[in-house]
Design a protein around this motif. Sequence first.
Motif, PDB file in Angstrom:
ATOM      1  N   ASP A  16       1.002  -1.217   0.088  1.00  0.00           N
ATOM      2  CA  ASP A  16      -0.005  -0.081   0.102  1.00  0.00           C
ATOM      3  C   ASP A  16       0.850   1.092   0.031  1.00  0.00           C
ATOM      4  OD1 ASP A  16      -2.167  -1.661   0.135  1.00  0.00           O
ATOM      5  OD2 ASP A  16      -2.304  -1.527   2.324  1.00  0.00           O
ATOM      6  N   LEU A  19       1.867   1.737  -3.531  1.00  0.00           N
ATOM      7  CA  LEU A  19       0.771   2.050  -4.360  1.00  0.00           C
ATOM      8  C   LEU A  19       0.646   3.603  -3.839  1.00  0.00           C
ATOM      9  CD1 LEU A  19      -1.820  -0.651  -4.211  1.00  0.00           C
ATOM     10  CD2 LEU A  19      -0.548   0.068  -6.089  1.00  0.00           C
ATOM     11  N   ALA A  20       0.558   4.209  -2.737  1.00  0.00           N
ATOM     12  CA  ALA A  20       0.255   5.780  -2.450  1.00  0.00           C
ATOM     13  C   ALA A  20       1.514   6.589  -2.999  1.00  0.00           C
ATOM     14  CB  ALA A  20       0.137   5.648  -0.911  1.00  0.00           C
ATOM     15  N   GLU A  60      -4.978   5.652   0.045  1.00  0.00           N
ATOM     16  CA  GLU A  60      -4.533   4.336  -0.455  1.00  0.00           C
ATOM     17  C   GLU A  60      -3.408   3.681   0.506  1.00  0.00           C
ATOM     18  OE1 GLU A  60      -3.722   2.942  -4.600  1.00  0.00           O
ATOM     19  OE2 GLU A  60      -5.224   2.729  -2.873  1.00  0.00           O
ATOM     20  N   ARG A  63      -5.812   1.604   2.672  1.00  0.00           N
ATOM     21  CA  ARG A  63      -6.735   0.577   1.934  1.00  0.00           C
ATOM     22  C   ARG A  63      -6.899  -0.795   2.560  1.00  0.00           C
ATOM     23  NH1 ARG A  63      -4.177  -2.867  -1.637  1.00  0.00           N
ATOM     24  NH2 ARG A  63      -5.783  -2.841  -3.292  1.00  0.00           N
ATOM     25  N   ALA A  74     -11.554   9.032   0.485  1.00  0.00           N
ATOM     26  CA  ALA A  74     -11.514   8.980  -0.906  1.00  0.00           C
ATOM     27  C   ALA A  74     -12.566   9.622  -1.718  1.00  0.00           C
ATOM     28  CB  ALA A  74     -11.332   7.519  -1.629  1.00  0.00           C
ATOM     29  N   MET A  93      -6.504   5.955  -8.311  1.00  0.00           N
ATOM     30  CA  MET A  93      -6.347   5.484  -6.770  1.00  0.00           C
ATOM     31  C   MET A  93      -7.728   5.374  -6.195  1.00  0.00           C
ATOM     32  SD  MET A  93      -2.886   7.494  -5.366  1.00  0.00           S
ATOM     33  CE  MET A  93      -3.379   8.914  -5.972  1.00  0.00           C
ATOM     34  N   ASP A  96      -8.901   1.897  -6.964  1.00  0.00           N
ATOM     35  CA  ASP A  96      -8.507   0.873  -6.226  1.00  0.00           C
ATOM     36  C   ASP A  96      -9.019   0.886  -4.620  1.00  0.00           C
ATOM     37  OD1 ASP A  96      -6.172  -0.982  -5.924  1.00  0.00           O
ATOM     38  OD2 ASP A  96      -5.493   0.463  -4.471  1.00  0.00           O
ATOM     39  N   VAL A  97      -9.190   2.154  -4.421  1.00  0.00           N
ATOM     40  CA  VAL A  97      -9.663   2.364  -2.818  1.00  0.00           C
ATOM     41  C   VAL A  97     -11.141   1.560  -2.911  1.00  0.00           C
ATOM     42  CG1 VAL A  97     -10.653   3.919  -1.201  1.00  0.00           C
ATOM     43  CG2 VAL A  97      -8.388   4.495  -2.070  1.00  0.00           C
TER      44      VAL A  97
END
Length: 414
Positions: A16, A19-20, A60, A63, A74, A93, A96-97
Amino acid sequence: MTARPLAALGRPHPHDVLLAGGGLATGVLLWALGLQGGPPLIGLPASSTLLALAVMAAAELLRRTAPMTALALAVPALALDFCTGTLVATVLMFTDVVYAAVLYGPPGAVRRIPLCSEVLTVLATVATAAVWHVPQVVLVGIGIALLTVAPAGTGLVIRNHRDAAQSARLRAEQTALLAEMDRTQAVAGERARMARELHDLVANHLSAIAIHATAAQTIDDPAATRAALGVIRENSVQGLAEMRRLIGLLRDAQATGDEPAATPTLDGLEALVEQARTNGAASGLAFVLDDARRTAGPGSSGGPDGGRPPAPVELAAYRIVQESLTNALKHAAPGEVRVRIAHDPAGTLSVAVRSPYADGPGPRAPGSGAGLVGMRERIALLGGEFDAGPTDGSDGTVWLVRAALPAAGEEGRR
């Protein structure tokens, strides 16, 4: 939807964090290059896009550890991003959340989030169509569905597969545990059966050997000593033969080529009582067999219908008589030991062994007390009744062993 308190949030997962960080760096790069969806709306400064990007990156990070908190952050971040020009990194993003909220969220999220996504898509499409009467409204609905319905549906499918795999693993573990419990019980039952067989096979002969060895040591009579030694030798040979039979039962007959000896039956009771007479003569014991089955008519050597009782019942009855005679040799006072075996009209095989009760200082030969336990276990396994203990009779106190075994065959029980 309720979010977890920020104080209760755990350390973000390393994936995570990647990703963030990747989404934040990509968004800043796109903003620096001017690659936004359009100019800011309602007079918001252009830098507000970076604020929306930063909030989405923070979502993110949460998550996996706090999916509902991440979704709560988000949604307003996406709304702010739409009003300030829209960055592709922020939108990706967000999807994805939504996906993570369904995959890692509580069970209620699995039902609510996909439904809310579908309702939001329909309402947004209808509202847009009411404002702008153009064909491009359909593209708006498809775009909203890609942002909400698609990631929620993907998360739902993957979560269902994950839950199904986990359930299958749990069932496999439970099956393995039950199989291990069955194996343990089977091993324990087999050990108990072997212990009963070993005790019943050897205890009778060893008790006779101990009694006559004591007599040979204490009686200063060559003839009596020779007789005692003869009994000792006879019981030693028979005990060795019984041990060999038991070893043959435990070994693989096909691998060794040896066939184990036949299981004892009630036809051997006369020989068993005769052996007890020989072993107990020096102790003043007389043994009598009262086989009431022989008076029931022709062909009545077995059950009430003329057939033999089941093999486990015959073996149990034989072992009960054998152990009772062994106990009489060790504990009974001088007198008559009577063995009675009969069939009741209801199809029950009854065994009774009555011996003079001795309230003396100790037995003629040492014992472990496992004999009564083994007899009770045998009767309990066959669903019969068992009782043993002193009782008052016409000729004084006697030790009485009684057993009732269900002896009817399959046809007799129908």
